[in-house]
Scaffold this motif. Structure first.
Motif, PDB file in Angstrom:
ATOM      1  N   UNK A 199      58.948  30.969  66.817  1.00 34.23           N
ATOM      2  CA  UNK A 199      59.673  31.910  67.672  1.00 34.23           C
ATOM      3  C   UNK A 199      58.707  32.733  68.524  1.00 34.23           C
ATOM      4  N   UNK A 200      57.612  33.194  67.917  1.00 34.53           N
ATOM      5  CA  UNK A 200      56.626  33.999  68.648  1.00 34.53           C
ATOM      6  C   UNK A 200      55.991  33.171  69.761  1.00 34.53           C
ATOM      7  N   UNK A 201      55.725  31.901  69.474  1.00 34.07           N
ATOM      8  CA  UNK A 201      55.116  31.051  70.492  1.00 34.07           C
ATOM      9  C   UNK A 201      56.058  30.853  71.678  1.00 34.07           C
ATOM     10  N   UNK A 202      57.377  30.697  71.402  1.00 29.70           N
ATOM     11  CA  UNK A 202      58.354  30.539  72.483  1.00 29.70           C
ATOM     12  C   UNK A 202      58.413  31.792  73.351  1.00 29.70           C
ATOM     13  N   UNK A 203      58.379  32.970  72.709  1.00 34.05           N
ATOM     14  CA  UNK A 203      58.411  34.230  73.462  1.00 34.05           C
ATOM     15  C   UNK A 203      57.181  34.343  74.354  1.00 34.05           C
ATOM     16  N   UNK A 204      56.014  33.935  73.815  1.00 37.77           N
ATOM     17  CA  UNK A 204      54.772  34.016  74.596  1.00 37.77           C
ATOM     18  C   UNK A 204      54.818  33.098  75.819  1.00 37.77           C
ATOM     19  N   UNK A 253      45.424  34.268  62.242  1.00 31.84           N
ATOM     20  CA  UNK A 253      44.556  34.246  63.415  1.00 31.84           C
ATOM     21  C   UNK A 253      43.853  32.919  63.603  1.00 31.84           C
ATOM     22  N   UNK A 254      43.782  32.107  62.498  1.00 32.74           N
ATOM     23  CA  UNK A 254      43.148  30.803  62.614  1.00 32.74           C
ATOM     24  C   UNK A 254      44.031  29.798  63.336  1.00 32.74           C
ATOM     25  N   UNK A 255      45.315  30.146  63.505  1.00 28.15           N
ATOM     26  CA  UNK A 255      46.261  29.225  64.122  1.00 28.15           C
ATOM     27  C   UNK A 255      46.380  29.502  65.614  1.00 28.15           C
ATOM     28  N   UNK A 256      47.230  28.719  66.273  1.00 27.16           N
ATOM     29  CA  UNK A 256      47.457  28.879  67.714  1.00 27.16           C
ATOM     30  C   UNK A 256      48.045  30.247  68.021  1.00 27.16           C
ATOM     31  N   UNK A 257      48.850  30.784  67.082  1.00 25.62           N
ATOM     32  CA  UNK A 257      49.472  32.085  67.298  1.00 25.62           C
ATOM     33  C   UNK A 257      48.414  33.147  67.516  1.00 25.62           C
ATOM     34  N   UNK A 293      53.290  34.244  60.629  1.00 22.22           N
ATOM     35  CA  UNK A 293      53.367  33.013  59.844  1.00 22.22           C
ATOM     36  C   UNK A 293      54.819  32.594  59.664  1.00 22.22           C
ATOM     37  N   UNK A 294      55.666  33.556  59.262  1.00 26.30           N
ATOM     38  CA  UNK A 294      57.071  33.234  58.981  1.00 26.30           C
ATOM     39  C   UNK A 294      57.869  32.927  60.248  1.00 26.30           C
TER      40      UNK A 294
END
Length: 554
Positions: free
Chosen positions: A502-507, A539-543, A497-498
């Motif tokens: 950044x996590x999406x860019x890494x993925x 988990x409900x989000x795109x992440x 969440x926080x």
């Protein structure tokens, strides 16, 4: 050095001498051993063609030849250099600890000495008979004025053959006097000698002597004493850190794809792998979400492969004097190779090599980076490099080129199956006392529930949830309850969440450039699992629904 390595060094040294390189610089703690090899080279007519006298100099004794002091005032640096300049016969002059005149923490550069060295260049190059000056010192310091005039020569640490020969001599000497009980088979002797790789001959001798006096005997159990001595030595270097770990690969939850890859390459540095024509693996780069077990994997590989784990702190490589940083990198590589097969771990490698492109340090960072990349590409010793990175975008493109690493693995947020494993590991590891366990039973249903309610949580957050739950029970002096875990989950805001962007860019980066550390079947399960309605989950989000990493299973 083994026999071939010694000959290789002698050939290099003799070629430099014959080519009339005026000033050579050897950085080593093994002064006596280095002088012995230099003297052998200078007297080997087949190698050197023109045999040369060997002089040694120190500030305490001045110039000597075969233990005979040449003159009373030759302990003065300028007087010594004047003697060298005027000497007319073929000679090699070994100057000990001359780095003190080049500047150090305790004193400034001696400009007169440096100027005299530069004045001597024409005389040394054009003298009728060949003369060479060799600086031998444990510390590398080279002032700017001498950068183009001094050639650095690497002097390797003792080889397995040298250490084993010294061990045999110690065994025989102590067997004769009968004071020490020798309980070693030939295989045990080999293991003890291999354990001492990476030490100087003096350090290895001290380690074997310490092992003998601890209990009046020398046996295979003394490997631990030798390794402890090695840890002390590596600790003193301040660049490499010897990591002692008891973490097993079974202690790492999930990441089965990565585990399978590692299991297949276990013992691949041994002779049995050579029969298949296989090279020793180069290494892996592990990137992904912070807190997902990248550093834990590095420690677990060391235990699984039973190889020493050395951590390299890139920040400690950089020194304040010209050439010191490059020498520190060479020393680190030399030490790691000397104790190979070994594992070199560089944690958060992107921070160590950040700012290379801006050139703000006169190119020092670029030179060190280039040295490291060249070594990774061309190394022949079995040193497995493990690099971990959180911000993969900060790494230079050259680092990801084929041939540097065998594979790049992406560690994503743990799947439900992996979260169940992580909960199971941490709860069982900590719940041992009956008072704390009470009526609590860790069932499959409880693990399923906890995993459901922690979708989007990284492994480190799962561990902290277990710890927070135990603190709840501890503060009230009672046994653990399921509600303690629920409360800890509600009070935790996960990284997904926080740091969602950044996590999406890494993925997105990992989808085409890295291999997923989690098998495809587990990632499919992650997508299909429904998310518990309470508490709110990332988990409900795109992440939570988009997994990174190429689908290659091993």
């Amino acid at each position: 050095m083994d026999g071939s390595s010694i000959m290789e060094f002698k050939r290099l040294l003799s070629n430099l001498m014959r080519a009339r390189f005026p000033f050579l610089y050897i950085t080593t703690w093994e002064e006596t051993r280095a002088i012995s090899v230099i003297s052998d080279t200078a007297n080997d007519e087949e190698l050197i063609k023109t045999v040369r006298k060997v002089f040694t100099w120190s500030v305490t004794r001045g110039l000597e030849e075969n233990g005979r002091i040449i003159s009373e005032d030759s302990n003065e640096a300028l007087k010594c250099l004047e003697f060298i300049e005027s000497y007319e016969e073929p000679a090699v002059f070994i100057l000990k600890d001359f780095h003190v005149f080049f500047g150090s923490d305790s004193r400034h550069e001696d400009y007169q000495v440096i100027r005299k060295i530069r004045d001597m260049l024409p005389a040394l190059k054009q003298s009728v008979n060949p003369k060479n000056v060799i600086f031998v010192s444990p510390t590398f310091i080279l002032p700017n004025d001498l950068q183009k005039d001094v050639t650095i020569v690497d002097f390797d640490l003792p080889s397995f053959a040298e250490i084993k020969g010294m061990l045999k001599e110690m065994i025989e000497a102590n067997r004769v006097n009968g004071r020490i009980v020798m309980d070693l088979t030939p295989d045990d002797e080999e293991r003890l000698a291999k354990a001492a790789l990476g030490l100087t001959l003096c350090e290895a001798e001290n380690a074997f002597a310490r092992a003998m006096v601890v209990d009046g005997r020398l046996d295979i159990k003394d490997v631990d004493v030798i390794l402890e001595e090695k840890r002390q030595t590596i600790k003193k270097s301040e660049i490499l850190e010897f990591i002692k770990t008891d973490i097993k690969i079974e202690d790492v939850g999930g990441l089965e794809n990565l585990k399978r890859w590692l299991h297949k390459r276990n013992k691949s540095w041994m002779d049995s792998a050579a029969q298949y024509g296989l090279p020793a693996p180069k290494g892996i780069l592990i990137t992904g979400v912070p807190g997902c077990g990248k550093s834990l994997v590095a420690k677990a590989i060391s235990a699984m492969w039973q190889l020493p784990l050395l951590r390299l702190d890139i920040g400690k490589i950089f020194g304040m004097y010209v050439g010191t940083s490059e020498e520190n990198m060479r020393k680190a590589i030399q030490t790691v190779e000397a104790i190979s097969p070994s594992i070199l771990w560089i944690d958060e490698i992107e921070k160590g090599f950040s700012g290379i492109a801006d050139g703000g340090d006169n190119g020092t960072s670029s030179r060190i980076f280039g040295t490291f990349l060249t070594w990774m590409q061309e190394k022949t010793k079995p040193v497995f490099v493990i690099a971990t990175a959180n911000n993969i975008h900060a790494l230079p493109a050259e680092m990801m080129r084929k041939g540097r690493f065998d594979e790049i693995f992406f560690v994503d947020l743990p799947t439900k199956k992996e979260r169940k494993e992580i909960f199971n590991l941490h709860i069982r590891k900590r719940l041992k006392e009956p008072k704390v366990i009470g009526d609590f039973q860790l069932t499959e249903e409880i693990l399923h529930l906890l995993a459901d309610r922690t979708e989007g949580y990284v492994g480190a957050e799962v561990e902290q949830i277990v710890i927070a739950a135990l603190f709840e029970a501890f503060s009230e002096d009672r046994s653990i309850q399921l509600n303690d875990f629920h409360k800890a989950i509600r009070n935790t805001v996960p990284l997904s969440i926080t740091q969602a962007e950044q996590i999406q860019r890494i993925r997105e980066w990992a989808n085409v450039r890295a291999v997923a550390a989690t098998p495809k079947e587990d990632r499919m399960e992650y997508i299909q699992e429904s998310v518990a309605p309470e508490p709110p989950n990332p988990g409900d989000s795109e992440i939570g629904s988009s997994r990174g990493g190429r689908s290659v299973d091993f």
